[in-house]
Design a protein around this motif. Structure first.
Motif, mmCIF file in Angstrom:
data_model
loop_
_atom_site.group_PDB
_atom_site.id
_atom_site.type_symbol
_atom_site.label_atom_id
_atom_site.label_comp_id
_atom_site.label_asym_id
_atom_site.label_seq_id
_atom_site.Cartn_x
_atom_site.Cartn_y
_atom_site.Cartn_z
ATOM 1 N N ASN A 130 -11.830 -13.826 -69.258
ATOM 2 C CA ASN A 130 -10.730 -13.192 -69.986
ATOM 3 C C ASN A 130 -9.586 -12.876 -69.024
ATOM 4 O O ASN A 130 -9.620 -11.874 -68.312
ATOM 5 C CB ASN A 130 -11.239 -11.910 -70.662
ATOM 6 N N ALA A 131 -8.569 -13.715 -69.027
ATOM 7 C CA ALA A 131 -7.414 -13.521 -68.149
ATOM 8 C C ALA A 131 -6.516 -12.389 -68.632
ATOM 9 O O ALA A 131 -5.632 -11.946 -67.901
ATOM 10 C CB ALA A 131 -6.620 -14.817 -68.040
ATOM 11 N N ASP A 132 -6.734 -11.897 -69.847
ATOM 12 C CA ASP A 132 -5.891 -10.829 -70.385
ATOM 13 C C ASP A 132 -6.360 -9.434 -69.971
ATOM 14 O O ASP A 132 -5.664 -8.452 -70.207
ATOM 15 C CB ASP A 132 -5.841 -10.913 -71.917
ATOM 16 N N HIS A 168 -13.309 -15.049 -59.916
ATOM 17 C CA HIS A 168 -13.411 -14.872 -61.371
ATOM 18 C C HIS A 168 -12.382 -13.828 -61.784
ATOM 19 O O HIS A 168 -12.257 -12.789 -61.127
ATOM 20 C CB HIS A 168 -14.824 -14.414 -61.724
ATOM 21 N N PRO A 169 -11.655 -14.059 -62.871
ATOM 22 C CA PRO A 169 -10.635 -13.082 -63.268
ATOM 23 C C PRO A 169 -11.198 -11.707 -63.643
ATOM 24 O O PRO A 169 -10.508 -10.705 -63.519
ATOM 25 C CB PRO A 169 -9.939 -13.726 -64.466
ATOM 26 N N ASN A 170 -12.450 -11.633 -64.052
ATOM 27 C CA ASN A 170 -13.013 -10.363 -64.516
ATOM 28 C C ASN A 170 -13.948 -9.695 -63.510
ATOM 29 O O ASN A 170 -14.608 -8.718 -63.838
ATOM 30 C CB ASN A 170 -13.738 -10.567 -65.846
ATOM 31 N N ALA A 228 -6.643 -14.471 -62.525
ATOM 32 C CA ALA A 228 -6.191 -14.452 -63.919
ATOM 33 C C ALA A 228 -4.843 -15.148 -64.067
ATOM 34 O O ALA A 228 -4.636 -15.931 -65.005
ATOM 35 C CB ALA A 228 -6.097 -13.013 -64.427
ATOM 36 N N GLU A 229 -3.934 -14.882 -63.135
ATOM 37 C CA GLU A 229 -2.613 -15.512 -63.186
ATOM 38 C C GLU A 229 -2.742 -17.026 -63.021
ATOM 39 O O GLU A 229 -2.099 -17.794 -63.736
ATOM 40 C CB GLU A 229 -1.708 -14.920 -62.102
ATOM 41 N N GLU A 230 -3.605 -17.459 -62.099
ATOM 42 C CA GLU A 230 -3.829 -18.898 -61.888
ATOM 43 C C GLU A 230 -4.412 -19.527 -63.163
ATOM 44 O O GLU A 230 -4.015 -20.616 -63.556
ATOM 45 C CB GLU A 230 -4.780 -19.118 -60.708
ATOM 46 N N MET A 231 -5.335 -18.826 -63.792
ATOM 47 C CA MET A 231 -5.960 -19.343 -65.016
ATOM 48 C C MET A 231 -4.927 -19.511 -66.134
ATOM 49 O O MET A 231 -4.942 -20.490 -66.865
ATOM 50 C CB MET A 231 -7.075 -18.390 -65.461
ATOM 51 N N ARG A 232 -4.015 -18.541 -66.247
ATOM 52 C CA ARG A 232 -2.966 -18.621 -67.278
ATOM 53 C C ARG A 232 -1.928 -19.693 -66.957
ATOM 54 O O ARG A 232 -1.495 -20.433 -67.831
ATOM 55 C CB ARG A 232 -2.257 -17.271 -67.416
ATOM 56 N N ARG A 233 -1.539 -19.763 -65.695
ATOM 57 C CA ARG A 233 -0.439 -20.637 -65.293
ATOM 58 C C ARG A 233 -0.847 -22.105 -65.169
ATOM 59 O O ARG A 233 -0.143 -22.996 -65.609
ATOM 60 C CB ARG A 233 0.129 -20.139 -63.954
#
Length: 180
Positions: free
Chosen positions: A134-136, A95-97, A144-149
């Motif tokens: 929240n990837a930010d 999880h990103p968070n 988070a990077e995987e979620m954004r990319r």
């Protein structure tokens, strides 16, 4: 008169043996009586006498983390509500968070904590992290990077890790509610 005096001494001794209720305990008790948890959240108190230490289980019924059961430990110190509770995820999840040690990135548990906030606000915030990661503001920068990319790849990674699979050499806990 003497028997009255000895009764008073016994009462005083009994009062001294009984632990005092701290302001934090009173506030936590108030917060808990005002909880309005949905069916997707459950609290568990291993020691019903200790309201300052408990577990919350979140079982999202929608979103990418649906079908999982996520456990969080709550440790509340005597400075509550002036300090936020210490909250950790007790499982290793992707999880990103949440980092792999269970630390939680939720603004109201850090810089945005205010004494007017309560346990309900924290629990609702945790549930929201599973509905809208929240990837930010990540703790797990790779997730988070995987979620954004590549959101599709991120979703595949979430599914694999929820089943207790491995990702990049790291084994994750099986959090599927059916496995609990």
């Amino acid at each position: 008169m003497i028997s009255l005096w000895s009764m008073k001494k016994k009462e005083d001794a009994a009062a001294k043996k009984k632990p005092k209720t701290s302001a934090a305990q009173i506030r936590v008790q108030k917060d808990l009586t005002e909880l309005d948890l949905p069916s997707t959240m459950k609290t568990y108190f291993p020691d019903p006498q200790n309201l300052l230490s408990f577990t919350l289980t979140i079982t999202p019924d929608e979103g990418m983390y649906k079908d999982g059961a996520y456990n969080f430990s709550f440790e509340i110190n005597n400075n509550y509500p002036h300090e936020p509770p210490k909250v950790k995820c007790t499982q290793v999840i992707y999880h990103p968070n949440l980092d792999l040690d269970g630390n939680v990135c939720l603004n109201i548990l850090r810089e945005d904590w205010k004494p007017v906030l309560n346990l309900n606000a924290v629990m609702t915030g945790l549930q929201y992290l599973f509905l809208e990661p929240n990837a930010d503001d990540p703790l797990n920068k790779e997730a988070a990077e995987e979620m954004r990319r590549d959101r599709d790849q991120f979703l595949r990674n979430v599914r694999v890790t929820m089943r207790g699979g491995s990702l990049k050499g790291k084994r994750y806990d099986n959090v599927l509610a059916s496995a609990q």
